[in-house]
Design a protein around this motif. Structure first.
Motif, PDB file in Angstrom:
ATOM      1  N   LEU A 135      33.326  33.329  37.436  1.00 48.26           N
ATOM      2  CA  LEU A 135      34.667  33.731  37.876  1.00 48.26           C
ATOM      3  C   LEU A 135      34.845  35.235  37.746  1.00 48.26           C
ATOM      4  N   GLU A 136      34.380  35.791  36.664  1.00 46.27           N
ATOM      5  CA  GLU A 136      34.534  37.223  36.430  1.00 46.27           C
ATOM      6  C   GLU A 136      33.667  38.049  37.379  1.00 46.27           C
ATOM      7  N   ASN A 137      32.476  37.534  37.696  1.00 47.63           N
ATOM      8  CA  ASN A 137      31.517  38.343  38.443  1.00 47.63           C
ATOM      9  C   ASN A 137      31.574  38.161  39.955  1.00 47.63           C
ATOM     10  N   ASP A 138      31.827  36.919  40.441  1.00 44.69           N
ATOM     11  CA  ASP A 138      31.795  36.750  41.896  1.00 44.69           C
ATOM     12  C   ASP A 138      32.809  35.762  42.446  1.00 44.69           C
ATOM     13  N   LEU A 139      33.129  34.692  41.706  1.00 46.73           N
ATOM     14  CA  LEU A 139      34.021  33.678  42.274  1.00 46.73           C
ATOM     15  C   LEU A 139      35.425  34.211  42.530  1.00 46.73           C
ATOM     16  N   TRP A 140      35.887  35.135  41.700  1.00 45.48           N
ATOM     17  CA  TRP A 140      37.225  35.696  41.917  1.00 45.48           C
ATOM     18  C   TRP A 140      37.303  36.349  43.291  1.00 45.48           C
ATOM     19  N   PHE A 141      36.244  36.992  43.700  1.00 40.01           N
ATOM     20  CA  PHE A 141      36.238  37.729  44.967  1.00 40.01           C
ATOM     21  C   PHE A 141      35.991  36.815  46.168  1.00 40.01           C
ATOM     22  N   SER A 142      35.201  35.760  45.989  1.00 43.62           N
ATOM     23  CA  SER A 142      34.890  34.868  47.110  1.00 43.62           C
ATOM     24  C   SER A 142      35.897  33.730  47.261  1.00 43.62           C
ATOM     25  N   HIS A 143      36.609  33.374  46.168  1.00 46.73           N
ATOM     26  CA  HIS A 143      37.546  32.253  46.196  1.00 46.73           C
ATOM     27  C   HIS A 143      38.897  32.660  45.601  1.00 46.73           C
ATOM     28  N   GLU A 144      39.325  33.868  45.917  1.00 45.10           N
ATOM     29  CA  GLU A 144      40.541  34.397  45.279  1.00 45.10           C
ATOM     30  C   GLU A 144      41.762  33.514  45.549  1.00 45.10           C
ATOM     31  N   GLY A 145      41.865  32.957  46.758  1.00 46.64           N
ATOM     32  CA  GLY A 145      43.014  32.119  47.094  1.00 46.64           C
ATOM     33  C   GLY A 145      43.148  30.904  46.199  1.00 46.64           C
ATOM     34  N   PHE A 146      42.015  30.404  45.691  1.00 53.96           N
ATOM     35  CA  PHE A 146      42.047  29.308  44.728  1.00 53.96           C
ATOM     36  C   PHE A 146      42.246  29.834  43.314  1.00 53.96           C
ATOM     37  N   ALA A 147      41.490  30.865  42.946  1.00 50.32           N
ATOM     38  CA  ALA A 147      41.454  31.328  41.560  1.00 50.32           C
ATOM     39  C   ALA A 147      42.782  31.914  41.092  1.00 50.32           C
ATOM     40  N   GLU A 148      43.628  32.369  42.013  1.00 49.44           N
ATOM     41  CA  GLU A 148      44.889  32.982  41.606  1.00 49.44           C
ATOM     42  C   GLU A 148      45.999  31.952  41.393  1.00 49.44           C
ATOM     43  N   ASN A 149      45.695  30.666  41.622  1.00 49.99           N
ATOM     44  CA  ASN A 149      46.666  29.590  41.443  1.00 49.99           C
ATOM     45  C   ASN A 149      46.227  28.717  40.268  1.00 49.99           C
ATOM     46  N   PRO A 150      47.068  28.516  39.237  1.00 54.75           N
ATOM     47  CA  PRO A 150      46.650  27.765  38.041  1.00 54.75           C
ATOM     48  C   PRO A 150      46.133  26.364  38.344  1.00 54.75           C
ATOM     49  N   LEU A 151      46.828  25.629  39.217  1.00 55.94           N
ATOM     50  CA  LEU A 151      46.394  24.272  39.542  1.00 55.94           C
ATOM     51  C   LEU A 151      45.051  24.284  40.264  1.00 55.94           C
TER      52      LEU A 151
END
Length: 205
Positions: A135-151
């Motif tokens: 999440l810190e290295n790549d998933l935040w950037f590739s899946h930001e629309g998911f990662a920014e939502n708690p659910l």
């Protein structure tokens, strides 16, 4: 000081109890020694903060009944504090006493902090750490629309636990995320979700 009362709504309507009785059942799960007289006294004094979780999970056949019951309940105990949680839904129009507030997106730091706050077994801690690093290295950037939502971030973690990956191809990720949601998430909550399309899970997939 307020008494917090968490009231999950996924089972609302399974019996003929009043809303007060339904709330009391939720309270008893946390405090078996609580008597209904004590709860009523706390509500009358305005000492409670009630969290009604999952308005959208109330069966559609019971949603109008719940809205009327909640309106009467708030009118009876107006000095307490009330919070409803829901996914976006047209049902929220019925709650005229409430102001609608949208959840703001997580920053990357908040998303990482949420993962850090989860409680894991010793063997699951390794999975958590691997997911956190991704999440810190790549998933935040590739899946930001998911990662920014708690659910949805929770769903991402559950998908990673289930399949040991979060696919970079978004259509493949959606496929695995749906499988996790339909099987692991709903089954864990013992939730028989209503599908307004009338389709079964495999047909939706």
């Amino acid at each position: 000081r307020l008494l917090p009362i968490f009231v999950p709504l996924k089972n609302y309507g399974d019996d003929e109890n009043s809303l007060l009785d339904f709330i009391f059942v939720a309270v008893k799960k946390f405090d078996p020694n609580m008597a209904v007289e004590h709860l009523n006294a706390a509500l009358k004094s305005g000492s409670c903060l009630l969290f009604f979780d999952g308005v959208d999970e109330v069966k559609s056949s019971k949603s109008a009944e719940f809205a009327r019951g909640l309106d009467a309940f708030v009118g009876t105990y107006p000095h307490n504090s009330f919070v409803l949680s829901s996914r976006p839904s047209t049902r929220l129009i019925a709650f005229e006493r409430f102001a609608e507030i949208e959840l703001q997106p997580f920053s990357r730091e908040q998303a990482l902090q949420m993962i850090d706050n989860f409680v894991f077994s010793n063997e699951d801690k390794i999975v958590r750490q691997k997911f956190r690093e991704r999440l810190e290295n790549d998933l935040w950037f590739s899946h930001e629309g998911f990662a920014e939502n708690p659910l949805l971030l929770t769903l991402m973690l559950m998908t990673f636990e289930e399949f040991s990956e979060v696919p970079s191809k978004i259509h493949k990720f959606y496929e695995l995320a749906f499988e996790t949601l339909a099987r692991k998430h709903d089954d864990t909550k013992r939730l028989e979700r209503e599908y307004k399309s009338g389709l079964k899970k495999d047909e939706i997939a």
